[in-house]
Design an enzyme around this catalytic site. Structure first.
Site, PDB file in Angstrom:
ATOM      1  NE  ARG A  67      -0.068  -8.585  -4.605  1.00 38.22           N
ATOM      2  CZ  ARG A  67      -0.311  -7.496  -3.873  1.00 38.22           C
ATOM      3  NH1 ARG A  67      -0.577  -7.602  -2.610  1.00 38.22           N
ATOM      4  NH2 ARG A  67      -0.285  -6.297  -4.434  1.00 38.22           N
ATOM      5  CE  LYS A 125      -0.412   0.344   1.015  1.00 40.74           C
ATOM      6  NZ  LYS A 125      -0.282  -0.141  -0.365  1.00 40.74           N
ATOM      7  CG  ASN A 126      -0.775   1.794  -3.678  1.00 39.15           C
ATOM      8  OD1 ASN A 126      -0.317   1.281  -2.652  1.00 39.15           O
ATOM      9  ND2 ASN A 126      -1.872   1.336  -4.276  1.00 39.15           N
ATOM     10  CG  ASP A 148      -6.127  -1.337  -4.193  1.00 40.90           C
ATOM     11  OD1 ASP A 148      -6.169  -2.576  -4.320  1.00 40.90           O
ATOM     12  OD2 ASP A 148      -5.056  -0.692  -4.200  1.00 40.90           O
ATOM     13  CB  CYS A 162      -2.807  -7.426   0.738  1.00 37.47           C
ATOM     14  SG  CYS A 162      -3.053  -5.993   1.782  1.00 37.47           S
ATOM     15  NE  ARG A 187       0.795  -3.394   4.346  1.00 35.90           N
ATOM     16  CZ  ARG A 187       0.131  -3.776   3.249  1.00 35.90           C
ATOM     17  NH1 ARG A 187      -0.781  -4.704   3.298  1.00 35.90           N
ATOM     18  NH2 ARG A 187       0.407  -3.244   2.094  1.00 35.90           N
TER      19      ARG A 187
HETATM   20  C1  UD1 Z   1      -0.626  -2.359  -7.105  1.00 37.34           C
HETATM   21  C2  UD1 Z   1      -1.123  -1.759  -5.814  1.00 37.34           C
HETATM   22  C3  UD1 Z   1      -2.293  -2.575  -5.270  1.00 37.34           C
HETATM   23  C4  UD1 Z   1      -3.379  -2.709  -6.327  1.00 37.34           C
HETATM   24  C5  UD1 Z   1      -2.801  -3.213  -7.662  1.00 37.34           C
HETATM   25  C6  UD1 Z   1      -3.819  -3.189  -8.782  1.00 37.34           C
HETATM   26  C7  UD1 Z   1       0.911  -0.807  -4.933  1.00 37.34           C
HETATM   27  C8  UD1 Z   1       1.974  -0.865  -3.879  1.00 37.34           C
HETATM   28  N1  UD1 Z   1      -0.033  -1.754  -4.863  1.00 37.34           N
HETATM   29  O1  UD1 Z   1      -0.179  -3.663  -6.781  1.00 37.34           O
HETATM   30  O2  UD1 Z   1      -2.811  -1.898  -4.127  1.00 37.34           O
HETATM   31  O3  UD1 Z   1      -4.352  -3.627  -5.869  1.00 37.34           O
HETATM   32  O4  UD1 Z   1      -1.697  -2.394  -8.058  1.00 37.34           O
HETATM   33  O5  UD1 Z   1      -4.309  -1.902  -8.968  1.00 37.34           O
HETATM   34  O6  UD1 Z   1       0.891   0.078  -5.767  1.00 37.34           O
HETATM   35  N2  UD1 Z   1       0.984  -9.457 -12.541  1.00 37.34           N
HETATM   36  C9  UD1 Z   1       1.657 -10.453 -13.229  1.00 37.34           C
HETATM   37  N3  UD1 Z   1       3.017 -10.362 -13.332  1.00 37.34           N
HETATM   38  C10 UD1 Z   1       3.723  -9.333 -12.816  1.00 37.34           C
HETATM   39  C11 UD1 Z   1       3.035  -8.308 -12.129  1.00 37.34           C
HETATM   40  C12 UD1 Z   1       1.658  -8.392 -12.008  1.00 37.34           C
HETATM   41  O7  UD1 Z   1       1.048 -11.402 -13.702  1.00 37.34           O
HETATM   42  O8  UD1 Z   1       4.946  -9.317 -12.972  1.00 37.34           O
HETATM   43  C13 UD1 Z   1      -0.492  -9.518 -12.422  1.00 37.34           C
HETATM   44  C14 UD1 Z   1      -0.959  -9.634 -10.974  1.00 37.34           C
HETATM   45  O9  UD1 Z   1      -1.012 -10.977 -10.534  1.00 37.34           O
HETATM   46  C15 UD1 Z   1      -2.341  -8.987 -11.050  1.00 37.34           C
HETATM   47  C16 UD1 Z   1      -2.188  -7.915 -12.138  1.00 37.34           C
HETATM   48  O10 UD1 Z   1      -1.008  -8.264 -12.855  1.00 37.34           O
HETATM   49  O11 UD1 Z   1      -3.297  -9.910 -11.489  1.00 37.34           O
HETATM   50  C17 UD1 Z   1      -2.016  -6.515 -11.636  1.00 37.34           C
HETATM   51  O12 UD1 Z   1      -0.959  -6.473 -10.681  1.00 37.34           O
HETATM   52  P1  UD1 Z   1      -0.114  -5.156 -10.422  1.00 37.34           P
HETATM   53  O13 UD1 Z   1      -0.746  -4.008 -11.137  1.00 37.34           O
HETATM   54  O14 UD1 Z   1       1.310  -5.442 -10.682  1.00 37.34           O
HETATM   55  O15 UD1 Z   1      -0.308  -4.953  -8.852  1.00 37.34           O
HETATM   56  P2  UD1 Z   1       0.759  -4.444  -7.810  1.00 37.34           P
HETATM   57  O16 UD1 Z   1       1.670  -3.461  -8.459  1.00 37.34           O
HETATM   58  O17 UD1 Z   1       1.340  -5.596  -7.073  1.00 37.34           O
END
Ligand code: UD1
Length: 419
Positions: free
Chosen positions: A122, A22-23, A306, A117, A398
């Site tokens: 986020r 999915k991701n 996850d 989610c 989803r």
């Molecule tokens: C992706 C995955 C999600 C998974 C997560 C962590 C997808 C679509 N989703 O989510 O299923 O749970 O990786 O493996 O691929 N953060 C910041 N600033 C930013 C971006 C992130 O502070 O600009 C923080 C977030 O709050 C979190 C951490 O970084 O604590 C990791 O987030 P991130 O790896 O970006 O998760 P997603 O890409 O949203």
């Protein structure tokens, strides 16, 4: 409305085929916007996030032809708008990948604030920081993100936090930029490598994906005319591995990349399960009560957040006291309240949960708060005595293709029922 009704306990036995990730899929689909041509994506999971991603592409002017349930051909030669449908983009998280792709291809885009989610705050500050360093102007307000650039120029970008989304998004934005972009402290998840492989197949020049330094040499154009197959889903495979352990079952998990599952294999061995590695499939079995273990979720190659709820089901049934420390998302223990309704003994506070293992769970009505929590509740219902009803299936749909059919095929007594 629909719910899943599960009658347990059932030790899950047999073979299960893992779909595309999915991701990876939700990043590769928007990445097709970078191509001035036609490409075919295969091994897409047939899930609602993929269908919405395709709808968004169509609204931007792409032509999409479904070749089968898991394959699409996409023609992105005639992208004709810089506003993505706000209602669709705010439905799920990965819609933010439209920004990196459209900035690179057209130089402007407006999208709804990404949904997804509810796992706690986020932020997308690292995405925005990357776009701005490349030369874009980004404005956030009224529930939308507007990004514009006359020209993107490669530069060095240090990620303050290891972020999957920001790494991919900045990679997308840099593919057609002038010169070389370096992403330092990049995330290393398998789907980052998959997105880079896809882009390189289409003519990009990305090196180092899967390490913490990624170098993107900007190219003038991606021309497509290729077929690409999405990598198997690490998280779906891990979900079934943990389902085998929680139900004291025996599963052959086919079409997975076993290397991507090392951290899960290590924990399964620690709790007393057995794992046999056949390269592209894994046999996982457990014929006794799991042992206690402590888990800390971490970016890849650490234990994935996850799979934390699914592992939580195993530990709720373990012999002894286990601790999970969730280091990525602040609200990822909502499922523990539902497991407690089934007789588990879990105390969650902040980013830590303490699991006093019980020797069985009992069926109850439970509510899925997010995608992976939903998967955990299905595992719990299959392991529990009696009838479990799982509500809020929209989260589960989803991210998992045909989840109840897959569980039924390995012995679960599970039905989707309208109410
Ligand atoms: C992706 C995955 C999600 C998974 C997560 C962590 C997808 C679509 N989703 O989510 O299923 O749970 O990786 O493996 O691929 N953060 C910041 N600033 C930013 C971006 C992130 O502070 O600009 C923080 C977030 O709050 C979190 C951490 O970084 O604590 C990791 O987030 P991130 O790896 O970006 O998760 P997603 O890409 O949203």
């Amino acid at each position: 409305m629909e719910k899943l009704v599960i009658k347990g306990p059932t030790p899950l036995k047999g073979e299960v085929h893992i779909n595309g990730a999915k991701n990876a899929a939700v990043a590769i689909l928007p990445a097709t916007l970078l191509i001035d041509g036609i490409c075919t994506i295969e091994n897409l999971p047939n899930i609602s996030d993929v269908k919405i991603s395709c709808e968004i592409l169509e609204k931007l002017g792409a032509k999409i032809k479904w070749n089968s349930m898991n394959s699409v051909t996409i023609d992105t030669r005639h992208i004709n708008t810089t506003t993505a449908p706000l209602d669709l983009t705010s439905k799920f998280r990965a819609s933010y990948y439209i920004i990196g792709s459209m900035l690179s291809r057209i130089g402007e885009i407006e999208v709804g604030m990404p949904g997804g989610c509810k796992l706690g705050a986020r932020p997308i500050d690292q995405h925005i920081k990357g776009f701005e360093l490349l030369g874009a102007e980004v404005n956030v307000g009224n529930g939308t993100i507007h990004a514009k650039a006359n020209k993107l120029v490669g530069t060095s970008i240090y990620m303050d936090i290891v972020s999957v989304g920001a790494t991919i998004n900045v990679m997308l934005a840099s593919v057609l930029a002038e010169g070389t972009t370096t992403i330092d402290n990049a995330a290393k998840e398998p789907h980052i490598v998959d997105v880079a492989n896809f882009l390189n197949t289409m003519g990009a020049d990305i090196r180092g994906a899967g390490t913490d330094i990624i170098k993107i040499n900007g190219v003038k154009k991606l021309t497509g005319n290729c077929t690409y197959s999405v990598v198997p889903d690490q998280i779906e495979a891990g979900t079934f591995m943990l389902a085998a352990v929680a139900t004291k079952g025996d599963l052959l998990i086919k079409n997975c990349i076993t290397k991507h599952l090392d951290s899960i294999t290590a924990k399964i061995l620690e709790v007393g399960g057995q794992v046999e590695d056949y390269g592209d499939s894994l046999r996982v079995y457990c014929n006794k009560r799991p042992l206690k273990a402590n888990i800390k979720t971490l970016p890849y190659p650490g234990f994935p957040t996850d799979l934390q709820p699914q592992m939580g089901v195993v530990l709720s049934l373990a012999d002894g006291t286990s601790i999970i420390n969730e280091s990525i998302w602040e609200s990822r223990f909502q499922y523990t309240q539902e497991l407690n309704k089934m007789g588990a003994d879990i105390m969650a506070q902040g980013k830590t949960a303490i699991f006093q293992g019980v020797d069985h769970l009992s069926g109850a009505p439970v509510y899925s708060s997010d995608l992976r929590a939903g998967a955990a509740l299905i595992i719990a219902g299959t392991a529990a005595n009696g009838i479990t009803e799982v509500y809020n299936l929209e989260h589960i749909d989803r991210g998992y293709e045909n989840i109840e059919e897959k569980f039924r095929a390995i012995g679960a007594n599970i039905e989707r029922v309208s109410y």
